[in-house]
Design a protein around this motif. Structure first.
Motif, short mmCIF file in Angstrom:
data_model
loop_
_atom_site.label_atom_id
_atom_site.label_comp_id
_atom_site.label_asym_id
_atom_site.label_seq_id
_atom_site.Cartn_x
_atom_site.Cartn_y
_atom_site.Cartn_z
N THR A 13 -23.38 3.16 42.35
CA THR A 13 -24.34 4.10 42.95
C THR A 13 -23.90 5.55 42.82
O THR A 13 -24.75 6.44 42.82
CB THR A 13 -24.57 3.77 44.44
N LYS A 87 -26.42 -4.34 36.36
CA LYS A 87 -27.03 -3.03 36.68
C LYS A 87 -28.00 -2.61 35.57
O LYS A 87 -27.60 -2.44 34.42
CB LYS A 87 -25.92 -1.99 36.84
N THR A 135 -21.95 -2.63 47.24
CA THR A 135 -23.10 -3.01 46.42
C THR A 135 -22.78 -4.31 45.68
O THR A 135 -23.62 -5.18 45.53
CB THR A 135 -23.41 -1.90 45.40
N CYS A 172 -27.57 -14.09 46.03
CA CYS A 172 -28.34 -13.13 45.23
C CYS A 172 -27.67 -12.73 43.93
O CYS A 172 -28.06 -11.73 43.31
CB CYS A 172 -28.70 -11.91 46.06
N CYS A 185 -22.27 -9.54 49.17
CA CYS A 185 -22.49 -8.13 48.84
C CYS A 185 -23.45 -7.53 49.88
O CYS A 185 -24.00 -8.25 50.71
CB CYS A 185 -23.06 -8.00 47.43
N ALA A 186 -23.64 -6.24 49.83
CA ALA A 186 -24.48 -5.57 50.83
C ALA A 186 -25.89 -6.16 50.86
O ALA A 186 -26.47 -6.36 51.93
CB ALA A 186 -24.53 -4.07 50.54
N LYS A 187 -26.44 -6.45 49.68
CA LYS A 187 -27.80 -7.01 49.63
C LYS A 187 -27.86 -8.36 50.35
O LYS A 187 -28.83 -8.66 51.05
CB LYS A 187 -28.25 -7.16 48.17
N ALA A 190 -27.96 -7.76 54.04
CA ALA A 190 -29.25 -7.17 54.41
C ALA A 190 -30.38 -8.20 54.32
O ALA A 190 -31.25 -8.26 55.19
CB ALA A 190 -29.54 -5.97 53.52
N ASP A 191 -30.36 -9.04 53.27
CA ASP A 191 -31.40 -10.07 53.11
C ASP A 191 -31.44 -11.01 54.31
O ASP A 191 -32.51 -11.43 54.75
CB ASP A 191 -31.12 -10.91 51.85
N LEU A 196 -33.13 -3.45 54.50
CA LEU A 196 -32.58 -2.92 53.25
C LEU A 196 -31.08 -2.68 53.42
O LEU A 196 -30.63 -2.38 54.53
CB LEU A 196 -33.26 -1.59 52.90
N PRO A 197 -30.30 -2.76 52.32
CA PRO A 197 -28.86 -2.47 52.44
C PRO A 197 -28.59 -1.11 53.09
O PRO A 197 -27.62 -0.96 53.84
CB PRO A 197 -28.38 -2.50 50.99
N SER A 198 -29.47 -0.14 52.85
CA SER A 198 -29.25 1.20 53.43
C SER A 198 -29.40 1.21 54.95
O SER A 198 -29.01 2.18 55.61
CB SER A 198 -30.24 2.19 52.81
#
Ligand code: ZN
Length: 298
Positions: A13, A87, A135, A172, A185-187, A190-191, A196-198
Motif C-alpha cells: 500500500t 496485487k 494487508t 481469502c 490478513c487484515a481482509k 475485516a470479513d 472494511l480493513p480500514s
C-alpha cells in the motif's frame, strides 16, 4: 565502516525511500513516502526522487526490501522482479531494473528476510524470523547472518492451518483460500466482522476476533519453531500495532507446543522470544540500508 546509502521499502500500500546519514542510519530530512499505485508511477516517483537527491547527497548503493514473491536468483532472466503477486498490475514487474541508470550497486531482498537479518544482527542472535501481519502475511528467515533463499524464499504464510473451534470463515487467499495468510490478513479479520480493513481500528481490544486471528499467527510461529529452531521471532506489520495480539499469540504458541519444547525461551521468557521490533516502524527502511551496505565495493 558504514557508508551513505539509499533504501527503498516497497510495500503493497505504501513505499518509503530514504538516504542514510554518514553512519548508515535513518534521517527524517532525507526520506520520502510514495503511495503504491501502478508500477510505472510508483517506481517512477521513487526513481526521480533518488536521481534528484543523488547530487546533494551521493549514495554508494541502494538496498531494496520488497513485498513478494520476488525473483532472487541472479542467474534468472527475471532476477529483481516481483513475480506472481496477487496485487493487481504488479505481476512480473522489474523493480531492480528501474534503478540501473543511477549507476550504483543494488541489493534486493524480501521485505521480511531483510528485517530478519537486521534484527538478528541488532540483538546478537545467530538466527531470527520476521513475520509481518497486515494487508498480507509474510515470513522471512535469517540464519548465521544470511537470508534463506533456495527455490524462492520462505512462503510460510501459505501453510494450511488447523481451524479454531467456531470459526467458519472460508479464507481469502486467491491461491489457497484458507492458508494462514488467507485466515489472518487484515481482509480476513475485516470479513469476519463485515467491515472494511480500514475500519479495523474501530474494533476494541477485547473483541473475540483478535483471539481467533492470533491462533493462526501462532500456528505459523509454532511451525517456524519446529522447522528451524529459530532463536527469536519478531512480528511487525500494521495489525501488530495492536499490542494485545502479542499476548494472544504467545498464549496460543505455548498451548500448541504443549510442553514439548521445554525451554525457558518458550516456558518462561516468551515475551522476549516472540516480540515486536526494537526499531518500530523504521525496521523496514533500516533493513534496506543494511542490505545496501553489503553490496558496496570496499
Ligand atoms: Zn495462500
Amino acid at each position: 565502516m558504514p557508508s551513505i546509502v539509499a533504501a527503498i521499502e516497497m510495500g503493497g500500500t505504501g513505499c518509503k525511500v530514504a538516504i542514510s546519514d554518514d553512519n548508515g542510519q535513518f534521517t527524517e530530512q532525507y526520506s520520502f513516502q510514495v503511495v503504491t499505485t501502478t508500477p510505472e508511477n510508483t517506481l517512477g516517483e521513487i526513481h526521480d526522487w533518488l536521481a534528484l537527491k543523488k547530487s546533494e547527497r551521493p549514495f554508494l548503493a541502494i538496498g531494496i526490501a520488497c513485498f513478494g514473491p520476488i525473483d532472487l536468483d541472479k542467474k534468472s532472466k527475471t532476477y529483481g522482479y516481483i513475480t506472481t503477486t496477487p496485487k493487481p498490475g504488479w505481476q512480473y514487474v522489474n523493480v531492480v531494473g528501474a534503478f540501473h541508470d543511477l549507476n550504483v550497486p543494488i541489493a534486493f531482498e524480501t521485505d521480511v528476510n531483510a528485517p530478519a537479518m537486521t534484527e538478528a544482527a541488532l540483538r546478537g542472535d545467530t538466527s531470527a524470523a520476521y513475520i509481518t501481519v497486515g494487508t498480507g502475511v509474510g515470513v522471512g528467515l535469517a540464519i548465521e547472518g544470511r537470508p534463506i533463499h533456495g527455490l524462492l524464499h520462505p512462503e510460510g504464510a501459505h501453510i494450511k492451518p488447523e481451524h479454531i473451534s467456531g470459526d467458519d470463515y472460508p479464507g481469502c487467499c486467491p491461491y489457497h483460500n484458507s492458508c494462514i495468510e488467507g485466515m489472518s490478513c487484515a481482509k480476513a479479520v475485516a470479513d469476519r466482522l463485515n467491515i472494511l480493513p480500514s475500519q479495523l481500528n474501530t474494533i476494541p481490544d477485547d473483541h473475540p476476533v483478535w483471539n481467533i486471528h492470533a491462533y493462526y499467527i501462532a500456528q505459523l510461529c509454532a511451525s517456524i519453531i519446529y522447522l528451524t529452531s529459530i532463536q527469536r521471532i519478531i512480528i511487525g506489520g500494521g495489525l501488530m500495532k495492536r499490542q494485545i495480539l502479542f499476548k494472544h499469540i504467545r498464549k496460543h504458541v505455548q498451548q500448541i507446543l504443549n510442553g514439548y519444547m521445554d525451554l525457558p525461551a518458550i516456558t518462561q521468557n516468551i515475551d522476549e522470544y516472540i516480540c515486536p521490533s526494537q526499531l518500530g516502524d523504521l525496521i523496514g527502511i533500516q533493513s534496506a540500508f543494511d542490505l545496501a551496505q553489503t553490496v558496496i565495493q570496499k
